[in-house]
Motif scaffolding. Structure first.
Motif, PDB file in Angstrom:
ATOM      1  N   ALA A 170       0.842  -1.171  -0.052  1.00 37.92           N
ATOM      2  CA  ALA A 170      -0.171   0.143  -0.173  1.00 37.92           C
ATOM      3  C   ALA A 170       0.774   1.382  -0.018  1.00 37.92           C
ATOM      4  O   ALA A 170       0.664   2.204  -0.665  1.00 37.92           O
ATOM      5  N   TRP A 211       2.310   1.629  -3.575  1.00 43.55           N
ATOM      6  CA  TRP A 211       1.197   2.179  -4.525  1.00 43.55           C
ATOM      7  C   TRP A 211       1.065   3.617  -4.201  1.00 43.55           C
ATOM      8  O   TRP A 211       1.106   4.500  -5.089  1.00 43.55           O
ATOM      9  N   ALA A 212       0.969   4.023  -2.983  1.00 50.21           N
ATOM     10  CA  ALA A 212       0.876   5.377  -2.758  1.00 50.21           C
ATOM     11  C   ALA A 212       1.786   6.304  -3.066  1.00 50.21           C
ATOM     12  O   ALA A 212       1.624   7.223  -3.854  1.00 50.21           O
ATOM     13  N   ASN A 226       1.521   6.230  -7.229  1.00 51.68           N
ATOM     14  CA  ASN A 226       0.187   6.677  -7.694  1.00 51.68           C
ATOM     15  C   ASN A 226      -0.351   7.834  -7.099  1.00 51.68           C
ATOM     16  O   ASN A 226      -1.202   8.437  -7.825  1.00 51.68           O
ATOM     17  N   LEU A 227      -0.095   8.278  -5.887  1.00 51.54           N
ATOM     18  CA  LEU A 227      -1.105   9.137  -5.328  1.00 51.54           C
ATOM     19  C   LEU A 227      -0.026  10.555  -4.903  1.00 51.54           C
ATOM     20  O   LEU A 227      -0.417  11.583  -4.837  1.00 51.54           O
ATOM     21  N   SER A 267      -7.815  11.142   1.328  1.00 52.82           N
ATOM     22  CA  SER A 267      -7.947   9.806   0.871  1.00 52.82           C
ATOM     23  C   SER A 267      -7.128   8.840   1.798  1.00 52.82           C
ATOM     24  O   SER A 267      -6.300   9.425   2.505  1.00 52.82           O
ATOM     25  N   VAL A 317      -5.033   4.890   2.086  1.00 49.97           N
ATOM     26  CA  VAL A 317      -4.610   3.762   1.341  1.00 49.97           C
ATOM     27  C   VAL A 317      -4.569   2.724   2.285  1.00 49.97           C
ATOM     28  O   VAL A 317      -3.956   2.900   3.500  1.00 49.97           O
ATOM     29  N   SER A 339     -10.133  -3.723   5.941  1.00 47.48           N
ATOM     30  CA  SER A 339     -10.511  -2.804   4.706  1.00 47.48           C
ATOM     31  C   SER A 339     -11.948  -2.747   4.185  1.00 47.48           C
ATOM     32  O   SER A 339     -12.234  -1.652   3.959  1.00 47.48           O
ATOM     33  N   VAL A 364     -13.661   0.928   3.639  1.00 41.79           N
ATOM     34  CA  VAL A 364     -14.297   0.924   2.495  1.00 41.79           C
ATOM     35  C   VAL A 364     -15.845   1.476   2.770  1.00 41.79           C
ATOM     36  O   VAL A 364     -16.299   2.362   1.971  1.00 41.79           O
ATOM     37  N   PRO A 397     -12.412   8.983   0.251  1.00 46.10           N
ATOM     38  CA  PRO A 397     -12.163   7.702  -0.637  1.00 46.10           C
ATOM     39  C   PRO A 397     -10.977   6.914   0.109  1.00 46.10           C
ATOM     40  O   PRO A 397     -10.129   7.416   0.594  1.00 46.10           O
ATOM     41  N   THR A 457      -8.410   3.530  -0.983  1.00 52.18           N
ATOM     42  CA  THR A 457      -7.959   2.710  -2.002  1.00 52.18           C
ATOM     43  C   THR A 457      -7.263   1.332  -1.191  1.00 52.18           C
ATOM     44  O   THR A 457      -6.756   1.515  -0.517  1.00 52.18           O
ATOM     45  N   VAL A 497      -5.303  -1.969  -1.383  1.00 51.15           N
ATOM     46  CA  VAL A 497      -4.077  -2.350  -2.510  1.00 51.15           C
ATOM     47  C   VAL A 497      -3.655  -3.840  -1.882  1.00 51.15           C
ATOM     48  O   VAL A 497      -3.530  -4.293  -1.037  1.00 51.15           O
TER      49      VAL A 497
END
Length: 170
Positions: free
Chosen positions: A25, A28-29, A32-33, A128, A130, A149, A153, A159, A161, A163
């Motif tokens: 995670a 990914w952050a 992408n973020l 957001s 993650v 998770s 969610v 929001p 995300t 992962v």
């Protein structure tokens, strides 16, 4: 809320438990973020806190104060809040902080991870969140009364995300 947002940077939340899933995670952050000027807020929830630590009782309701990455990396601070950050995650965080020009701070929360993550999202100016997935199958998630998770969610005020670790292709 308003004083934290006053510095103009976005606040991105990252649920961490120092597992493979939370490292995925984090990566990914980063990929992408996160962007320069952002604030990365690490949210670590201790489900079964050590009540012999005075800080645990003091911060049980609100969680710890914000802990800068430089302090969070220090063994005495980690011990004070009952966390055990691994070297790989700390190394990733330090690299991402430098490369992405983001401020990294941690907050340790005490109690049910599902409720405490949603509470932190409500209480902090997080744009957001993650969160890593442990990759449990549907049956195991059902037996465990739903994953963290899944709960976040469906209940978070921002929001979210989720992962999955790279080894899970399902």
């Amino acid at each position: 809320r308003s004083t934290m947002a006053a510095d103009g940077g976005r606040w991105v939340g990252l649920a961490v438990d120092f597992s493979e899933g939370s490292r995925a995670a984090l990566q990914w952050a980063a990929d992408n973020l996160l962007r320069a000027g952002d604030n990365l807020l690490l949210l670590h929830v201790l489900k079964d806190p050590d009540y012999e630590q005075g800080e645990t009782l003091l911060w049980e309701a609100s969680g710890s104060p914000l802990i800068p990455l430089s302090e969070f990396s220090h063994p005495s601070i980690a011990k004070k809040y009952g966390v055990k950050p691994d070297a790989e995650t700390l190394d990733m965080l330090n690299t991402i902080a430098k490369q992405k020009e983001v401020a990294v701070v941690s907050k340790v929360l005490f109690g049910d991870p599902r409720e405490k993550l949603c509470q932190a999202i409500h209480d902090m100016p997080i744009s957001s969140l993650v969160i890593g997935s442990r990759g449990l199958g549907k049956l195991k998630r059902l037996v465990l009364l739903g994953s963290v998770s899944d709960y976040v969610v469906n209940n978070a005020a921002c929001p979210v995300t989720v992962v999955k670790p790279a080894s899970n292709h399902a």
